[in-house]
Scaffold this active site. Structure first.
Site, PDB file in Angstrom:
ATOM      1  N   CYS A  25     -22.534 -19.731 -17.740  1.00 35.99           N
ATOM      2  CA  CYS A  25     -22.391 -18.926 -18.954  1.00 35.99           C
ATOM      3  C   CYS A  25     -23.602 -19.105 -19.869  1.00 35.99           C
ATOM      4  O   CYS A  25     -24.674 -18.600 -19.571  1.00 35.99           O
ATOM      5  CB  CYS A  25     -21.076 -19.285 -19.659  1.00 35.99           C
ATOM      6  SG  CYS A  25     -20.613 -18.122 -20.939  1.00 35.99           S
ATOM      7  N   HIS A  49     -16.725 -19.567 -15.518  1.00 35.46           N
ATOM      8  CA  HIS A  49     -16.761 -21.015 -15.743  1.00 35.46           C
ATOM      9  C   HIS A  49     -16.037 -21.788 -14.642  1.00 35.46           C
ATOM     10  O   HIS A  49     -14.838 -22.075 -14.773  1.00 35.46           O
ATOM     11  CB  HIS A  49     -16.082 -21.342 -17.072  1.00 35.46           C
ATOM     12  CG  HIS A  49     -16.874 -20.943 -18.268  1.00 35.46           C
ATOM     13  ND1 HIS A  49     -17.533 -21.850 -19.057  1.00 35.46           N
ATOM     14  CD2 HIS A  49     -17.120 -19.720 -18.800  1.00 35.46           C
ATOM     15  CE1 HIS A  49     -18.155 -21.212 -20.041  1.00 35.46           C
ATOM     16  NE2 HIS A  49     -17.918 -19.915 -19.912  1.00 35.46           N
ATOM     17  N   GLU A  73     -16.010 -24.858 -14.062  1.00 35.15           N
ATOM     18  CA  GLU A  73     -15.457 -26.143 -14.526  1.00 35.15           C
ATOM     19  C   GLU A  73     -14.049 -25.968 -15.101  1.00 35.15           C
ATOM     20  O   GLU A  73     -13.311 -26.942 -15.234  1.00 35.15           O
ATOM     21  CB  GLU A  73     -16.398 -26.793 -15.545  1.00 35.15           C
ATOM     22  CG  GLU A  73     -16.340 -26.257 -16.979  1.00 35.15           C
ATOM     23  CD  GLU A  73     -17.059 -24.920 -17.178  1.00 35.15           C
ATOM     24  OE1 GLU A  73     -17.377 -24.252 -16.168  1.00 35.15           O
ATOM     25  OE2 GLU A  73     -17.267 -24.544 -18.342  1.00 35.15           O
TER      26      GLU A  73
END
Ligand SMILES: Nc1ncnc2c1ncn2[C@@H]1O[C@H](COP(=O)(O)OP(=O)(O)O)[C@@H](O)[C@H]1O
Lengths: 605, 87, 232, 87
Positions: free
Chosen positions: C85, C194, C196
Site C-alpha cells: 500500500c 494488505h 499482513e
C-alpha cells in the site's frame, strides 16, 4: 528548536488594568453576561486585563464550564455505588475515565461532540472532532486503539444534507484512517430536526497497563511547563466561547468563527511521541489542548496540581507571528499538547520530541504562588487564581418547565395511523421501510473506514458492537456500542435515555462481552429554554437511575447545548456508549447467522 | 480551445498541513533558503467558443461558489490562459 | 531469517507487518526511516500507512527519507523488498517499480476484502502461490489507482511484471486491473492490498468457512522465507 | 518575503477523476459552455532573501524531482510571484 518571533503588539497589563478601572471591555461579544463580568471583577478585585478576559470568557463558556449542566451531572457520581466502582480506576472529572479490565490492563474511553463546527465546515469540523477526542485518550497515558462515530443529519432529501453528510463522513474517514485507528462502529440517523444542526459525536478508546496511568496535573515546584506539537495559529479563535455559548445562527459578522484545520499526520506523530515520553518516564503529566487552548491547559493543569504556574507567553511558537497575546491564549490550533517535565529530564524530553520532529518550547514552570501568572515580553498580563478560571466558574440553576406540548404529542399515538389492508399495501410499506435512509445498509459510510489497522479488530460493522483485542497473549478484549433515539427522548426523556442505555448495553452483551462502564454525550437545545432544561434534567436522571439499575458507572462524557435551528431545539439526543470486557475475543459472537441448521430463538418479552 | 485558469489557495491564517509537510521535507534535505510552502489548486477549465466578459464573470462566480470553499480557501486569480504560457 | 520493517512518520501497519513476519516464522526487525542502517536484514518490508500524511503525493515525501537510499542499493543487490500500500507508493515514487498512483477513480477511501489473482509466482514474495491462484486480501486506500503510460504498461505486461490483478471488482480504477507489480528482477514487489491483514485467523477477511478466518496473506511471507532458504 | 510559484498539472493523457467530477457538476448545473476541467496544484514557496538565478534553478529542479511525479504530472511553470498579482 526554533525561537518564537517577538510580536510587536503590546498587551493590556495587570498594572494597566489596575490603573484604568473604567475602561470598557467587550465582554458581551465574548459571550459573557453582565453578571459574569461583574463576578470576574470581584474575583480579581479590579477589571480583568484583556488576556484575563479572553481566558475567563472561553473557560466560563457553557462548553468548557458546564455551568448549566453541573448541578445535574453530580447525580452520575452520587448514584454510583461501591459495587459499581469496583473496576473503576479513574472516574468522572478527568480527561477520560479508566476501567480495569484485568491482567494488569486498563481501558479508557470517552465520547465528545463536535456538532457546530461540523455544520460550518463539515470535513474539517468532523476531522478535528476525532482529533480532539483522541488527544483526551493520549493524555491519560493510553495508546488509542479504536474510534467510533455517532452521527445525526437532517432530512436526506434536503439539498444541504449531502454537503454535510459527505463532508462529515470523509472528514472522519480521513482523520481516523490517517491516524491508524480502526473505526469499529457508530450510528447514522437522518431526521429533519437536525437539518441545520447535525450531531457529530466521536468516541475514542485507549488501552494501557495499570502502571502507565497518568493524570494531567502541574505538581512539583520548579518543574517545566512545555508546549509541544503543532505551532499556534489563528485557528478557531473564540470558537469555544462564541460557538458554544450562543445559537450560532444568530451570530452577526463579528461572531463569525474561524474554523480549525486538522492535521492527522501531526497527531499520529504526536501519539507516538507522547507514548515514548510516558514510556521513558520523561513527563509528570500531559494535558491535551482542546477548546480554549492554552487558557484551558494552563489553568486546568495548575488547578489540578500545586496551584501555581508562571508562563512566558512569548515563548509559544507561532505559525502566524502577528497573533496578539489574547489570541494566543484563545487559539484552538489542533495537535498541541502541554507537558510538565522535571528540569533534570528536560534533555531527555527534547531528545524524544526531536526524534519525532515535533516542535517544542518551554513556556514556564510550576510555582507555589497559588497564582497563574502569564507574562508577555516581560510584562504581567495575567495574574489569577487558576481555580477561578478552570473549576469555580459560574453555575446556573436554570429554570425548568414541563413542556406544554408533550402530553398532546404522547396522546397522538401511532395506533391512530391507518394500517395496510391489502397485500399490495403491505408489500409497499415493507419496501418503503427497507428503502428508508435510516434502515438501509450503511456500507456506503462504513466502507470508507479502515477496520483492519492495528490487527486487533475482532468485530466491527455490521456487528452490533465493535470489539478489539487488548492482549495478544490471552485474547483479552473490550467491546463498545453507542446508541440513542431522539424520538423516544422527545416523547419521554427519562425513559428515552434509559432505552438508549439499554440498547447500547444489549449491543455489547450480545457480542459476548460483559458491560462495565458508560460514557455519554448529551446533545440538547438551549439551556436557556426551560423546556429544554426540563428535558435535560429528566434525561440525566433517567440515565443515572438506569446506570444504577444496570450496575455500571458513568465514567465521563460531554454536554452539548445550543443544538437548534432558529428557536427550534433538536430532539433531546443523549448518546450513550457502553463498554464491556471479554476474557478472550475468540469467544465473540458476531451478529448474523453463521452456520446452516442453527436454531433461532427469540428472547425477552 | 481557450482555457480559463482558476487558482485557489488555502487561507493564509489557517494551517496548511500539506504545505507544512513539504516545507519539512525541504528542510530535512538541507534546503534552508525556503521559509514556508503552501499548496493550493489550479483549475484549468476548457471552453467551447470565445471567452467573453460574461463567461469570465460566470467563472469568477463559480470559482467562489464551487471551485473553492470560502470558509477555508481564497480564490487567488481567474484568468484566460495565455497560449504562450503553456509551452 | 531476519526481515526488517521500516517505520516512517505516519506508518500505520508497521506493527501488523511485524506480527505477520513473526507468525510466518521469521524474525522481525524494526527499522527507522531516519537512519542509514538496515541492520543486516535479509529482506525489507515498507509497510502501509499515511507516511507524512500522504501530503503532496502518497509515498512521495517518504521516498526521500535517509533509509530509502539504503533500500534502493539493497534492492539493486537483489535483497527482497515488499511494499504494501503506502510502501508500494513509496517504491513507485522511488522508481524501484514502474508506474505511479493517483487518487481512486471514485475519489473516496475504500476498505474492502478484495479478490485478486496471482499472475506471477516467480518473485521472491509469491513463489509459494500457484500460478493463477485466486486470493482474498484486505484493501484500504485513497490513492490506489495504478497508472503508467501505454508503453510501460505493454512492457510490464510482456515481462510478467504484473504480479497481482484485481478480480471481481476493480476497486480504484487501476489500469489493466493491476493490483501489484514487480521490478524486472522479481525481488522488489509492491501491491495495494494488505497481506499482513490476512495472516491470523480471527482477524482476517471472511471466508466461506468462518468469519475473519482468511489467511491468504501468509504465503507472501512464506515465499520470502523459502527464497532465503534456497539462496543459503 | 519573495514567493516562488510552482504549478503542476496532471498529464493530459491521464484521467483526472477530480476534474471529471467538477466537469460533471458544471454540466448538471446547466453550464454547457465548459468542455472539461482538470485540477492541478499550485505551490507557493516563500524565500528568505533575494531570489537569484541559482535559487530559481534549484526550485526548477525540486519542481521536477519532488513537487511533481513525471509519470503522472507535468510542471507547467516556475515563476517568482509578481507582487501586483497577489492583490
Ligand atoms: N457512522 C457510522 N460509523 C461507524 N459505523 C457505523 C456508522 N453508522 C452505522 N454503522 C455501523 O453499521 C452497522 C449497522 O448500523 P445500523 O444500520 O445502525 O444497525 P442497527 O440498526 O443494527 O444498529 C453497525 O455495525 C454500526 O456500528
Amino acid at each position: 528548536m526554533t525561537t518564537a518571533t517577538p510580536s510587536p503588539v503590546a498587551a493590556d497589563t495587570v498594572a494597566n488594568a489596575a490603573a484604568t478601572p473604567d475602561r470598557e471591555q467587550p465582554y458581551a461579544a465574548l459571550g459573557l453576561k453582565p453578571e459574569e463580568y461583574a463576578s470576574i471583577r470581584e474575583i480579581l478585585g479590579r477589571r480583568p486585563t484583556s488576556g484575563e478576559l479572553a481566558m475567563y470568557s472561553v473557560m466560563w463558556s457553557e462548553h468548557c464550564s458546564y455551568k448549566s449542566s453541573k448541578p445535574y451531572l453530580r447525580q452520575f457520581g452520587s448514584k454510583t455505588t461501591e459495587k459499581m466502582r469496583r473496576n473503576l480506576m479513574v472516574g468522572m472529572g478527568e480527561n477520560a475515565g479508566v476501567v480495569d479490565v484485568g491482567n494488569g490492563w486498563a481501558v479508557t474511553f470517552k465520547i465528545e461532540s463536535h456538532n457546530h463546527p461540523s455544520y460550518i465546515e463539515p470535513f474539517q469540523g468532523a476531522a478535528t472532532g476525532v482529533g480532539g477526542i483522541v488527544r483526551d485518550i493520549i493524555s491519560m497515558g493510553a495508546r488509542p486503539v479504536a474510534v467510533m462515530d455517532a452521527l445525526r443529519f437532517g432530512d436526506i432529501d434536503d439539498p444541504d444534507t449531502a454537503r454535510v453528510v459527505h463532508g462529515v463522513v470523509s472528514g472522519i474517514s480521513f482523520y481516523g484512517n490517517c491516524l491508524g485507528l480502526p473505526n469499529i462502529g457508530g450510528e447514522t440517523y437522518f431526521d429533519s430536526v437536525y437539518q441545520a444542526n447535525p450531531l457529530v459525536n466521536a468516541l475514542a478508546v485507549g488501552v494501557l497497563r495499570h502502571e502507565d496511568l497518568h493524570l494531567a496535573n502541574a505538581r512539583g515546584v520548579g518543574n517545566k511547563v512545555v508546549l509541544f506539537g503543532a505551532r499556534t495559529g489563528g485557528d478557531g479563535i473564540g470558537g469555544a466561547s462564541i460557538l458554544a455559548s450562543d445559537s450560532f445562527s444568530e451570530g452577526g459578522p463579528t461572531k463569525r468563527p474561524a474554523v480549525q484545520v486538522g492535521d492527522p499526520f501531526a497527531e499520529k506523530v504526536l501519539i507516538e511521541c507522547c507514548l515514548e515520553l510516558f514510556q521513558q518516564e520523561l513527563v509528570e503529566g500531559i494535558q491535551d489542548l482542546g477548546a480554549a487552548g492554552i487558557s484551558c491547559a494552563t489553568s486546568e493543569l495548575a488547578s489540578n496540581g500545586d496551584g501555581g504556574m508562571f508562563i512566558e507567553l512569548e515563548n509559544v511558537l507561532l505559525r502566524d507571528p502577528t497573533l496578539t497575546a489574547e489570541e494566543i491564549l484563545m487559539s484552538e490550533s489542533q495537535e498541541r499538547m502541554m507537558a510538565i517535565v522535571r528540569p533534570e529530564k528536560l534533555d531527555g524530553f527534547l531528545a524524544v520530541v526531536t526524534k519525532w520532529d515535533v516542535e517544542t518550547s518551554v513556556l514556564g514552570e510550576v510555582t507555589d504562588t497559588g497564582r497563574l501568572i502569564i507574562n508577555w515580553h516581560g510584562e504581567e498580563i495575567v495574574n489569577v487564581e487558576p481555580r477561578t478560571v478552570a473549576v469555580d466558574g459560574p453555575v446556573y440553576n436554570r429554570p425548568v418547565s414541563y413542556p406544554t406540548w408533550i402530553d398532546a404529542l404522547n396522546a397522538d399515538s401511532a395506533s391512530a395511523l391507518a394500517r395496510p389492508t391489502t397485500p399490495e399495501e403491505l408489500r409497499e410499506q415493507v419496501f418503503r421501510l427497507l428503502g428508508s435512509a435510516n434502515l438501509a445498509d450503511k456500507r456506503w459510510i462504513t466502507n470508507q473506514y479502515d477496520t483492519y489497522v492495528l490487527g486487533n479488530t475482532a468485530l466491527s460493522f455490521p456487528d452490533d458492537g465493535g470489539m478489539v483485542r487488548v492482549d495478544e497473549e490471552s485474547g483479552l478484549g473490550f467491546a463498545v456500542a453507542t446508541d440513542a433515539n431522539g424520538r423516544y427522548c422527545q416523547l419521554d426523556p427519562y425513559h428515552g435515555a434509559q432505552l438508549a442505555l439499554a440498547e447500547a448495553f444489549r449491543n455489547v452483551a450480545v457480542t459476548g462481552a460483559t458491560p462495565v462502564a458508560v460514557s455519554d454525550c448529551l446533545n440538547f437545545g438551549s439551556p436557556e429554554n426551560p423546556e429544554v432544561m426540563w428535558q435535560f434534567s429528566r434525561a440525566v436522571e433517567g440515565l443515572a437511575d438506569g446506570c444504577m439499575a444496570m450496575e455500571i458507572p458513568v465514567t465521563g462524557g460531554n454536554v452539548s447545548f445550543y443544538n437548534q435551528t432558529g428557536d427550534v431545539p433538536i430532539h433531546p439526543t443523549p448518546v450513550v456508549a457502553v463498554l464491556g470486557t471479554i476474557d478472550d475475543v475468540a469467544k465473540r459472537i458476531p451478529s448474523g447467522w453463521q452456520d446452516d441448521g442453527n436454531n433461532i430463538y427469540l428472547l425477552g418479552v | 480551445m481557450p482555457t480559463i485558469v482558476v487558482e485557489v489557495m488555502p487561507k493564509a491564517e489557517l494551517l496548511d498541513p500539506q504545505g507544512k509537510a513539504v516545507a519539512g521535507a525541504l528542510s530535512r534535505l538541507g534546503k534552508t533558503r525556503f521559509t514556508g510552502v503552501r499548496i493550493g489548486k489550479r483549475f484549468e477549465v476548457t471552453v467551447d467558443g470565445e471567452v467573453d466578459a460574461a463567461l469570465l464573470a460566470e467563472v469568477r462566480e463559480l470559482a467562489v461558489d464551487m471551485f473553492s470553499n470560502s470558509v477555508i480557501e481564497d480564490v487567488v486569480s481567474v484568468d484566460v490562459l495565455d497560449a504562450a504560457v503553456t509551452a | 531469517m531476519r526481515i526488517g520493517v521500516i517505520t516512517f512518520p505516519g506508518s500505520l501497519d508497521d506493527r501488523d507487518a511485524i506480527r505477520a513476519v513473526a507468525i510466518a516464522g521469521a524474525t522481525p526487525v524494526a527499522l527507522w526511516h531516519g537512519e542509514h542502517d538496515l541492520q543486516g536484514v535479509d529482506a525489507i518490508i515498507l509497510p502501509g500507512g499515511f507516511s507524512y500524511g500522504d501530503y503532496l503525493r502518497a509515498g512521495a515525501i517518504a521516498s526521500h527519507a535517509p533509509i530509502m537510499a539504503e533500500v534502493i542499493s539493497a534492492a539493486d543487490r537483489g535483497v527482497p523488498v515488499l511494499g504494501i500500500c503506502n510502501g508500494f507508493q513509496m517504491l513507485a515514487e522511488a522508481r524501484l517499480v514502474p508506474g505511479a498512483h493517483t487518487r481512486n477513480a471514485h475519489q473516496q477511501f475504500i476498505r474492502r476484502d478484495q479478490r485478486m489473482r496471482v499472475e506471477n509466482v516467480r518473485t521472491d514474495w509469491t513463489n509459494q502461490f500457484t500460478a493463477g491462484q485466486e486470493i482474498t486480501i484486505p484493501l484500504k486506500n485513497a490513492d490506489g489507482r495504478f497508472v503508467a503510460d501505454a508503453d510501460t504498461l505493454a512492457r510490464i505486461e510482456d515481462n510478467g511484471q504484473v504480479v497481482f490483478r484485481y478480480i471481481g471488482v476493480n476497486p480504484n480504477g487501476s489500469l489493466n486491473d493491476i493490483a501489484g507489480v514487480a521490478n524486472e528482477r522479481g525481488n522488489v514487489v509492491g501491491l495495494m492490498p494488505h497481506p499482513e491483514h490476512a495472516t491470523e485467523p480471527g482477524f482476517g477477511p471472511d471466508t466461506e468457512l468462518a468469519m475473519a478466518s482468511g489467511v491468504d496473506g501468509l504465503p507472501f511471507f512464506e515465499s520470502v522465507i523459502a527464497s532465503f532458504a534456497a539462496a543459503v
